[in-house]
Design a protein around this motif. Structure first.
Motif, PDB file in Angstrom:
ATOM      1  N   ALA A 213      68.724  44.920 -36.785  1.00 34.21           N
ATOM      2  CA  ALA A 213      69.649  45.139 -35.667  1.00 34.21           C
ATOM      3  C   ALA A 213      70.183  46.566 -35.635  1.00 34.21           C
ATOM      4  O   ALA A 213      70.856  46.947 -34.675  1.00 34.21           O
ATOM      5  N   GLY A 214      69.905  47.339 -36.663  1.00 33.52           N
ATOM      6  CA  GLY A 214      70.341  48.729 -36.689  1.00 33.52           C
ATOM      7  C   GLY A 214      71.810  48.916 -36.969  1.00 33.52           C
ATOM      8  O   GLY A 214      72.399  49.918 -36.556  1.00 33.52           O
ATOM      9  N   VAL A 215      72.425  47.982 -37.697  1.00 34.58           N
ATOM     10  CA  VAL A 215      73.857  48.088 -37.965  1.00 34.58           C
ATOM     11  C   VAL A 215      74.139  48.541 -39.393  1.00 34.58           C
ATOM     12  O   VAL A 215      75.301  48.633 -39.791  1.00 34.58           O
ATOM     13  N   VAL A 216      73.092  48.808 -40.180  1.00 33.35           N
ATOM     14  CA  VAL A 216      73.275  49.300 -41.537  1.00 33.35           C
ATOM     15  C   VAL A 216      73.244  50.832 -41.492  1.00 33.35           C
ATOM     16  O   VAL A 216      72.230  51.431 -41.164  1.00 33.35           O
ATOM     17  N   GLY A 217      74.369  51.453 -41.804  1.00 34.56           N
ATOM     18  CA  GLY A 217      74.454  52.898 -41.769  1.00 34.56           C
ATOM     19  C   GLY A 217      73.639  53.540 -42.881  1.00 34.56           C
ATOM     20  O   GLY A 217      73.265  52.905 -43.870  1.00 34.56           O
ATOM     21  N   GLY A 218      73.362  54.835 -42.713  1.00 39.58           N
ATOM     22  CA  GLY A 218      72.544  55.545 -43.680  1.00 39.58           C
ATOM     23  C   GLY A 218      73.152  55.573 -45.066  1.00 39.58           C
ATOM     24  O   GLY A 218      72.455  55.413 -46.076  1.00 39.58           O
ATOM     25  N   ARG A 219      74.467  55.761 -45.137  1.00 38.89           N
ATOM     26  CA  ARG A 219      75.121  55.806 -46.438  1.00 38.89           C
ATOM     27  C   ARG A 219      75.066  54.461 -47.139  1.00 38.89           C
ATOM     28  O   ARG A 219      74.796  54.384 -48.345  1.00 38.89           O
ATOM     29  N   PHE A 220      75.295  53.392 -46.383  1.00 38.01           N
ATOM     30  CA  PHE A 220      75.251  52.062 -46.973  1.00 38.01           C
ATOM     31  C   PHE A 220      73.826  51.710 -47.394  1.00 38.01           C
ATOM     32  O   PHE A 220      73.608  51.131 -48.460  1.00 38.01           O
ATOM     33  N   ALA A 221      72.847  52.069 -46.565  1.00 42.20           N
ATOM     34  CA  ALA A 221      71.453  51.824 -46.919  1.00 42.20           C
ATOM     35  C   ALA A 221      71.081  52.577 -48.187  1.00 42.20           C
ATOM     36  O   ALA A 221      70.342  52.064 -49.038  1.00 42.20           O
ATOM     37  N   GLY A 222      71.599  53.806 -48.342  1.00 43.97           N
ATOM     38  CA  GLY A 222      71.338  54.563 -49.561  1.00 43.97           C
ATOM     39  C   GLY A 222      71.938  53.905 -50.785  1.00 43.97           C
ATOM     40  O   GLY A 222      71.324  53.877 -51.855  1.00 43.97           O
ATOM     41  N   THR A 223      73.138  53.347 -50.635  1.00 45.11           N
ATOM     42  CA  THR A 223      73.775  52.641 -51.751  1.00 45.11           C
ATOM     43  C   THR A 223      72.949  51.434 -52.172  1.00 45.11           C
ATOM     44  O   THR A 223      72.728  51.196 -53.372  1.00 45.11           O
ATOM     45  N   ILE A 224      72.477  50.676 -51.184  1.00 42.95           N
ATOM     46  CA  ILE A 224      71.676  49.483 -51.484  1.00 42.95           C
ATOM     47  C   ILE A 224      70.342  49.886 -52.109  1.00 42.95           C
ATOM     48  O   ILE A 224      69.885  49.286 -53.091  1.00 42.95           O
ATOM     49  N   ALA A 225      69.708  50.924 -51.533  1.00 47.61           N
ATOM     50  CA  ALA A 225      68.421  51.367 -52.061  1.00 47.61           C
ATOM     51  C   ALA A 225      68.549  51.846 -53.504  1.00 47.61           C
ATOM     52  O   ALA A 225      67.689  51.561 -54.347  1.00 47.61           O
ATOM     53  N   MET A 228      68.773  48.864 -55.716  1.00 50.53           N
ATOM     54  CA  MET A 228      67.502  48.156 -55.849  1.00 50.53           C
ATOM     55  C   MET A 228      66.508  48.930 -56.699  1.00 50.53           C
ATOM     56  O   MET A 228      65.711  48.351 -57.438  1.00 50.53           O
ATOM     57  N   ARG A 229      66.536  50.268 -56.610  1.00 51.05           N
ATOM     58  CA  ARG A 229      65.560  51.082 -57.345  1.00 51.05           C
ATOM     59  C   ARG A 229      65.831  51.075 -58.849  1.00 51.05           C
ATOM     60  O   ARG A 229      64.941  50.810 -59.633  1.00 51.05           O
ATOM     61  N   GLY A 230      67.029  51.406 -59.238  1.00 48.94           N
ATOM     62  CA  GLY A 230      67.281  51.491 -60.666  1.00 48.94           C
ATOM     63  C   GLY A 230      68.738  51.337 -61.011  1.00 48.94           C
ATOM     64  O   GLY A 230      69.149  51.603 -62.131  1.00 48.94           O
ATOM     65  N   GLY A 231      69.512  50.953 -60.061  1.00 54.34           N
ATOM     66  CA  GLY A 231      70.936  50.800 -60.313  1.00 54.34           C
ATOM     67  C   GLY A 231      71.249  49.479 -60.982  1.00 54.34           C
ATOM     68  O   GLY A 231      70.387  48.823 -61.581  1.00 54.34           O
ATOM     69  N   SER A 232      72.484  49.101 -60.869  1.00 54.23           N
ATOM     70  CA  SER A 232      72.933  47.868 -61.495  1.00 54.23           C
ATOM     71  C   SER A 232      72.498  46.662 -60.671  1.00 54.23           C
ATOM     72  O   SER A 232      72.819  46.552 -59.479  1.00 54.23           O
ATOM     73  N   LYS A 233      71.743  45.757 -61.307  1.00 52.63           N
ATOM     74  CA  LYS A 233      71.343  44.533 -60.618  1.00 52.63           C
ATOM     75  C   LYS A 233      72.557  43.671 -60.303  1.00 52.63           C
ATOM     76  O   LYS A 233      72.597  42.996 -59.266  1.00 52.63           O
ATOM     77  N   ALA A 234      73.541  43.718 -61.204  1.00 52.30           N
ATOM     78  CA  ALA A 234      74.759  42.941 -60.967  1.00 52.30           C
ATOM     79  C   ALA A 234      75.496  43.462 -59.742  1.00 52.30           C
ATOM     80  O   ALA A 234      76.066  42.683 -58.965  1.00 52.30           O
ATOM     81  N   ALA A 238      76.267  41.278 -56.489  1.00 47.11           N
ATOM     82  CA  ALA A 238      77.636  41.097 -55.989  1.00 47.11           C
ATOM     83  C   ALA A 238      77.734  41.505 -54.527  1.00 47.11           C
ATOM     84  O   ALA A 238      78.386  40.832 -53.716  1.00 47.11           O
ATOM     85  N   LEU A 239      77.073  42.603 -54.179  1.00 41.95           N
ATOM     86  CA  LEU A 239      77.106  43.093 -52.796  1.00 41.95           C
ATOM     87  C   LEU A 239      76.464  42.070 -51.856  1.00 41.95           C
ATOM     88  O   LEU A 239      77.024  41.712 -50.813  1.00 41.95           O
ATOM     89  N   ALA A 240      75.262  41.610 -52.227  1.00 37.83           N
ATOM     90  CA  ALA A 240      74.577  40.628 -51.381  1.00 37.83           C
ATOM     91  C   ALA A 240      75.371  39.328 -51.316  1.00 37.83           C
ATOM     92  O   ALA A 240      75.442  38.676 -50.258  1.00 37.83           O
ATOM     93  N   GLY A 241      75.992  38.935 -52.444  1.00 44.86           N
ATOM     94  CA  GLY A 241      76.811  37.729 -52.430  1.00 44.86           C
ATOM     95  C   GLY A 241      78.010  37.850 -51.505  1.00 44.86           C
ATOM     96  O   GLY A 241      78.373  36.892 -50.818  1.00 44.86           O
ATOM     97  N   LEU A 259      79.620  45.192 -40.596  1.00 42.77           N
ATOM     98  CA  LEU A 259      78.714  46.072 -41.336  1.00 42.77           C
ATOM     99  C   LEU A 259      78.566  47.443 -40.679  1.00 42.77           C
ATOM    100  O   LEU A 259      78.196  48.411 -41.351  1.00 42.77           O
ATOM    101  N   ARG A 260      78.846  47.534 -39.400  1.00 47.01           N
ATOM    102  CA  ARG A 260      78.787  48.839 -38.742  1.00 47.01           C
ATOM    103  C   ARG A 260      79.792  49.813 -39.349  1.00 47.01           C
ATOM    104  O   ARG A 260      79.639  51.033 -39.209  1.00 47.01           O
ATOM    105  N   HIS A 261      80.802  49.295 -40.014  1.00 44.86           N
ATOM    106  CA  HIS A 261      81.869  50.139 -40.556  1.00 44.86           C
ATOM    107  C   HIS A 261      81.884  50.148 -42.083  1.00 44.86           C
ATOM    108  O   HIS A 261      82.812  50.684 -42.676  1.00 44.86           O
ATOM    109  N   VAL A 262      80.868  49.566 -42.711  1.00 43.64           N
ATOM    110  CA  VAL A 262      80.807  49.492 -44.170  1.00 43.64           C
ATOM    111  C   VAL A 262      79.899  50.589 -44.699  1.00 43.64           C
ATOM    112  O   VAL A 262      78.793  50.783 -44.191  1.00 43.64           O
ATOM    113  N   ASP A 263      80.365  51.292 -45.722  1.00 42.21           N
ATOM    114  CA  ASP A 263      79.598  52.395 -46.306  1.00 42.21           C
ATOM    115  C   ASP A 263      79.182  52.143 -47.746  1.00 42.21           C
ATOM    116  O   ASP A 263      78.299  52.840 -48.255  1.00 42.21           O
ATOM    117  N   ASP A 264      79.828  51.210 -48.430  1.00 41.56           N
ATOM    118  CA  ASP A 264      79.531  51.009 -49.844  1.00 41.56           C
ATOM    119  C   ASP A 264      79.859  49.576 -50.241  1.00 41.56           C
ATOM    120  O   ASP A 264      80.238  48.741 -49.398  1.00 41.56           O
TER     121      ASP A 264
END
Length: 345
Positions: A213-225, A228-234, A238-241, A259-264
């Motif tokens: 839907a295009g509501v995930v901002g670039g900063r938030f997408a970077g945090t999630i990425a 997922m790449r090598g950060g904390s699985k926990a 927690a974020l997905a939960g 989510l349009r207003h969430v960055d982290d």
């Protein structure tokens, strides 16, 4: 001449004292009158700053004076004009919770827009759309998307779509590929644990739908990425939960709007708190306040102004009252000046 000076001097001193007294009294009245506006605004500013870490309390404070009867009526009418019964219902729930009057005529129109027959037909179509495409902006669409993901169909579908993009030489959304891969693992864990991590699975579905839907901002997408790449699985879990809980409490559409207003991850936690406290009213809250439903944004400078104005007003009241008292008491302790008498030659 000397005798005349001895008589005139005390009169001038008395007049100056009266001038000082009335000037201080005038300033006292001015500051007291300004306090009628400054003190309540300063109190509200202090309350907002105190509630900055509690999204639900922050939203309640900011809705004061904003969600009026006129505003509520216009929002409901606009939602009905777009055949958006979900948004109209959310505003009615929010108005009822805050004691804002809604006419019986509008309630009847909203009830008609959400009649079982119409809503069932809409819901079935959106459930099917969510199941097949993974896209859904209401509870029915989210249910279809989640059901598709729980049967692994949704993740396989998304991986297949990105594989087609790769084969055609088109850009591949690695974010979606990673989410689909994690989703397959989460689905297996859900079945193995008899549904225990269902909020995690639902949160991944929300993230995938929000990405489309295009509501995930670039900063938030970077945090999630990064998680997922090598950060904390926990941290990712927690974020997905949090997003899964928000979706189950407030609905997908309200979660997407937030989510349009969430960055982290902290913003996702705020959204969860708001959704848990407001439920179906969350959509109307976010529609009314925007980013202000979760954070102190542009209001921060206004809050700082009112806090400073309140402090200055208090200092002005104290200073003017002190000056008035001094001007009133000065003649009592001021010694009379002795003037020399003219001696005869």
């Amino acid at each position: 001449m000397a005798g005349q000076e001895a008589v005139i001097a005390p009169d001038v001193s008395y007049i100056l004292a009266m001038y000082r007294f009335f000037a201080a009294f005038g300033f006292l009245l001015a500051f007291a009158g300004a306090a009628h506006w400054v003190v309540p605004a300063g109190r509200q500013a202090f309350a907002l700053i105190s509630a900055r870490d509690d999204a639900a309390r922050l939203a309640d404070l900011q809705l004061d004076g904003v969600l009026t009867e006129v505003r509520t009526a216009s929002e409901i009418d606009a939602a009905l004009a777009e055949n958006d019964g979900e948004l109209a219902t959310s505003f009615i729930e929010l108005a009822d919770a805050r004691g804002v009057k809604v006419t019986a005529e509008r309630r009847a129109r909203v009830a008609l827009a959400n009649a079982p027959g119409a809503s069932l037909a809409r819901g079935a179509g959106r459930f099917g759309q969510g199941f097949l495409t993974g896209q859904g902006e209401d509870l029915a669409g989210l249910a279809g998307a989640t059901m598709g993901d729980l049967t692994v169909w949704g993740d396989v579908r998304d991986l297949g779509r990105e594989a087609v993009h790769w084969a055609r030489g088109e850009p591949v959304d690695r974010f979606m590929v990673n989410l689909a891969g994690i989703g397959i693992v989460a689905t297996g864990a859900t079945y193995a644990a008899f549904g225990a991590p269902l909020t995690l699975r639902a949160g991944i579905s929300v993230l995938k739908g929000a990405r489309r839907a295009g509501v995930v901002g670039g900063r938030f997408a970077g945090t999630i990425a990064a998680a997922m790449r090598g950060g904390s699985k926990a941290q990712f879990a927690a974020l997905a939960g949090d997003l899964g809980t928000a979706g189950s409490k407030a609905g997908t559409r309200a979660t997407f709007a937030g989510l349009r207003h969430v960055d982290d991850a902290a913003g996702a936690a705020r959204l969860r708190v708001l959704a848990q406290a407001k439920g179906g009213k969350t959509l109307a809250v976010v529609k009314t306040l925007g980013r202000g439903a979760l954070f102190l944004t542009e209001a921060l400078s206004r809050l700082a102004f009112w806090v400073m104005a309140g402090v200055l007003n208090l200092l002005g009241l104290i200073a003017s009252f002190n000056s008035m008292v001094v001007a009133m008491l000065r003649p009592m302790w001021k010694k009379k000046r002795r003037w020399p008498l003219a001696l005869p030659a």
